[in-house]
Scaffold this motif. Structure first.
Motif, short mmCIF file in Angstrom:
data_model
loop_
_atom_site.label_atom_id
_atom_site.label_comp_id
_atom_site.label_asym_id
_atom_site.label_seq_id
_atom_site.Cartn_x
_atom_site.Cartn_y
_atom_site.Cartn_z
N THR A 175 -2.72 3.68 7.29
CA THR A 175 -2.36 2.70 6.26
C THR A 175 -0.84 2.58 6.22
N PHE A 176 -0.37 1.34 6.23
CA PHE A 176 1.06 1.06 6.12
C PHE A 176 1.35 0.64 4.69
N LEU A 177 2.16 1.42 4.00
CA LEU A 177 2.54 1.14 2.62
C LEU A 177 3.95 0.57 2.62
N ILE A 178 4.06 -0.75 2.54
CA ILE A 178 5.35 -1.44 2.66
C ILE A 178 5.88 -1.71 1.26
N ALA A 179 6.78 -0.88 0.81
CA ALA A 179 7.37 -1.03 -0.53
C ALA A 179 8.62 -1.90 -0.40
N ASP A 180 8.41 -3.21 -0.48
CA ASP A 180 9.52 -4.17 -0.39
C ASP A 180 9.08 -5.50 -1.01
N SER A 181 8.34 -5.41 -2.10
CA SER A 181 7.85 -6.60 -2.79
C SER A 181 7.93 -6.30 -4.28
N GLY A 182 7.08 -6.94 -5.09
CA GLY A 182 7.14 -6.65 -6.51
C GLY A 182 6.08 -7.36 -7.32
N ASN A 183 6.01 -6.99 -8.58
CA ASN A 183 5.05 -7.58 -9.49
C ASN A 183 5.46 -9.00 -9.87
N PRO A 208 -4.14 -2.69 15.04
CA PRO A 208 -5.00 -3.68 14.37
C PRO A 208 -6.07 -3.08 13.47
N ASP A 209 -6.41 -1.82 13.64
CA ASP A 209 -7.43 -1.19 12.80
C ASP A 209 -6.86 -0.61 11.51
N ALA A 210 -5.55 -0.63 11.39
CA ALA A 210 -4.91 -0.08 10.19
C ALA A 210 -4.94 -1.11 9.06
N GLU A 211 -4.68 -0.63 7.84
CA GLU A 211 -4.52 -1.51 6.70
C GLU A 211 -3.04 -1.54 6.31
N LEU A 212 -2.62 -2.65 5.71
CA LEU A 212 -1.22 -2.81 5.30
C LEU A 212 -1.16 -3.36 3.89
N ALA A 213 -0.38 -2.70 3.05
CA ALA A 213 -0.22 -3.11 1.65
C ALA A 213 1.24 -3.42 1.36
N LEU A 214 1.47 -4.54 0.66
CA LEU A 214 2.80 -4.94 0.22
C LEU A 214 2.86 -4.85 -1.30
N TYR A 215 3.80 -4.11 -1.83
CA TYR A 215 3.91 -3.92 -3.28
C TYR A 215 5.32 -3.43 -3.57
N GLY A 216 5.65 -3.25 -4.83
CA GLY A 216 6.96 -2.68 -5.09
C GLY A 216 7.51 -3.00 -6.46
N ILE A 217 8.82 -2.80 -6.59
CA ILE A 217 9.52 -2.83 -7.88
C ILE A 217 10.29 -4.13 -8.11
N GLU A 218 10.22 -5.07 -7.18
CA GLU A 218 11.09 -6.25 -7.20
C GLU A 218 10.49 -7.40 -8.02
N GLU A 219 10.33 -7.20 -9.34
CA GLU A 219 9.85 -8.29 -10.19
C GLU A 219 10.96 -9.35 -10.33
N PRO A 220 10.65 -10.56 -10.80
CA PRO A 220 11.60 -11.67 -10.74
C PRO A 220 12.95 -11.42 -11.40
N LEU A 221 13.00 -10.65 -12.48
CA LEU A 221 14.26 -10.43 -13.17
C LEU A 221 15.22 -9.53 -12.40
N CYS A 222 14.77 -8.96 -11.28
CA CYS A 222 15.65 -8.11 -10.47
C CYS A 222 16.80 -8.90 -9.83
#
Length: 473
Positions: A197-205, A426-440
């Motif tokens: 699993t690839f946990l890509i922490a570079d996004s936001g709510n 290709p068999d792995a899963e990838l998730a995009l999430y993070g701390i970068e909400e719009p007010l950042c």
């Protein structure tokens, strides 16, 4: 920092829920502040002359910190000259490997006079932490570190099965300037990135307090266009009016890229696709973007939702312009003018084809000037598959930490590594999430992060790791 006392540590993973995970990360707010303060102080803008020591210093800081957190990492110089911090704590037999991604390079600070405080000094103000990279993406670097520290606390308290997880760390050093160095390394040494699993922490709510997983990203296909009309700037009194003005010719050319309503006017790029997921209203978007009084959000007159334009359709923005500066204005006709034309490409469209269409438009509308066009690096758009067990587990962890249902959101930004990782595995899963909400306000003056988002997203990541270990015990 409003830090709370550490909770009573559980001795089994079955005692760990959203409340416990939140308490564990809240107890590390002092660490998060001090670590982020140290990392923000590095002016780690990749490929900028004079900042080499700042980049190497940030890389060395990451090596020291992740090694201390229990992951044996090393710094690897990539093909674009950046340093990537990569390492692995191997899994026990039968347990998965989880890759935690972030990047330590940042955008330039820009005009420091537009900042309320020094961009390279982490500053607390009105409940937020301000500094370049506080959210994008140094905040994610220190969040991963806090999660690893909390994981070690749980292992030492008796939750020994957590030590069976494989943890791979990848911290990039040139994401903001294309990231091709890391992509080249992935192609040359794919084993350095192997994970389940690839946990890509570079996004936001989508907004503070609304747990989100990003399921769509636009790609990019930028170009740089340069016009030349005369050999050198010439006196505007003696030559102005007859000598062709390179800047005026560039303005004419750029004005053909959009119609009177502000929509993209390049043939083949003017679509009517819409976004079906969660997204801000026009009013919320205007507030988040800082749209000034008397200025309308594009699409508002036609009832087109902001996310239709920022996610599902191509957009063209002029992100750089070179000619004569206002501060150094002289009475001369400009002979050269250049612009960076940033083209964002939505899911379902090919960046190469879109770049070709943009260049064809430029050539069709060629002004009275010599024109040079340089193709910049391409990035493919991304669409996530959220049906896999790992992403379902992450969504559940986010919901338990925030106390509300996790939603799917989209972003107009691009992260080239996402597609490359899934192509390699290709068999792995990838998730995009993070701390970068719009007010950042990432990439802007007064970039900031809300410490509660740092704590909550870290708690969800920790809870995800715990539940992943439980699934394989």
């Amino acid at each position: 920092m409003n830090e709370k006392e550490p909770p009573q540590l559980p001795s089994t993973t079955h005692e760990i829920n959203g409340h416990v995970a939140n308490a564990l990360l809240n107890s590390q707010l002092d660490f998060l502040w001090e670590a982020l303060k140290e990392l923000v102080a590095f002016q780690s803008v990749h490929s900028t002359p004079g900042l080499e020591e700042h980049n190497s210093g940030a890389a060395a800081w990451c090596v020291e910190q992740f090694t201390h957190a229990g992951i044996p990492v090393e710094s690897i110089t990539t093909s674009d000259g950046s340093e990537a911090i990569i390492g692995l704590k191997k899994p026990a037999e039968g347990y998965p490997t989880l890759l935690l991604y972030s990047h330590f390079d940042v955008q330039p600070a820009g005009d420091v006079d537009e900042w309320t405080s020094d961009p390279w000094t982490l500053t607390e103000r009105d409940g937020r932490w301000y500094g370049r990279g506080a959210a994008d993406c140094k905040g994610h670097v220190v969040m991963h570190l806090a999660v690893l520290r909390a994981l070690r606390q749980l292992i030492d308290a008796g939750c020994s099965e957590l030590d069976n997880l494989g943890i791979r760390i990848v911290v990039e050093g040139s994401e903001e300037r294309g990231g091709y160095g890391l992509e080249d390394l992935l192609h040359e040494r794919p084993e350095l990135f192997q994970a389940d699993t690839f946990l890509i922490a570079d996004s936001g709510n989508d907004e503070i307090g609304v747990p989100s997983i990003c399921t769509a990203l636009r790609g990019s296909a930028p170009i740089t266009v340069t016009l030349k009309t005369i050999a050198q700037p010439m006196h505007s009194g003696q030559y102005g009016g007859a000598a062709p003005d390179a800047l005026l010719e560039l303005i004419k050319l750029l004005s053909t890229l959009h119609d009177e309503q502000g929509y993209v006017a390049v043939e083949g790029l003017n679509t009517a696709a819409t976004w079906d997921g969660i997204g801000p209203s026009t009013g919320t978007f205007a507030k988040n973007a800082g749209v000034l009084e008397g200025v309308k959000v594009i699409g508002a007159n036609d009832d087109i939702a902001p996310n239709d334009l920022t996610v599902m359709r191509p957009s063209i923005t002029i992100t750089g312009l070179d000619s004569l500066s206002v501060a150094d204005a002289i009475n001369a006709v400009p002979g050269t003018a250049s612009a960076v034309v940033s083209l964002r490409v939505p899911p379902g469209m090919d960046p190469q084809e879109c770049q070709d269409l943009l260049i064809a438009h430029m050539e069709k509308n060629k002004p009275n000037a010599q024109m040079e066009i340089h193709r910049e690096a391409l990035a493919k758009p991304f669409s996530a598959d959220t049906s896999g067990p790992a992403l379902q587990r992450l969504a559940s962890a986010l919901s338990d930490v925030y106390g509300r249902e996790t939603v799917e959101v989209a972003s107009g930004g691009s992260i080239p590594l996402t597609n490359e990782l899934l192509s390699a595995y290709p068999d792995a899963e990838l998730a995009l999430y993070g701390i970068e909400e719009p007010l950042c306000r990432i990439h802007s003056a007064d970039e900031s992060v809300h410490p509660e988002e740092l704590s909550h997203i870290g708690a969800a990541e920790l809870l995800f790791l715990v539940r992943t270990a439980q699934e394989h015990t």
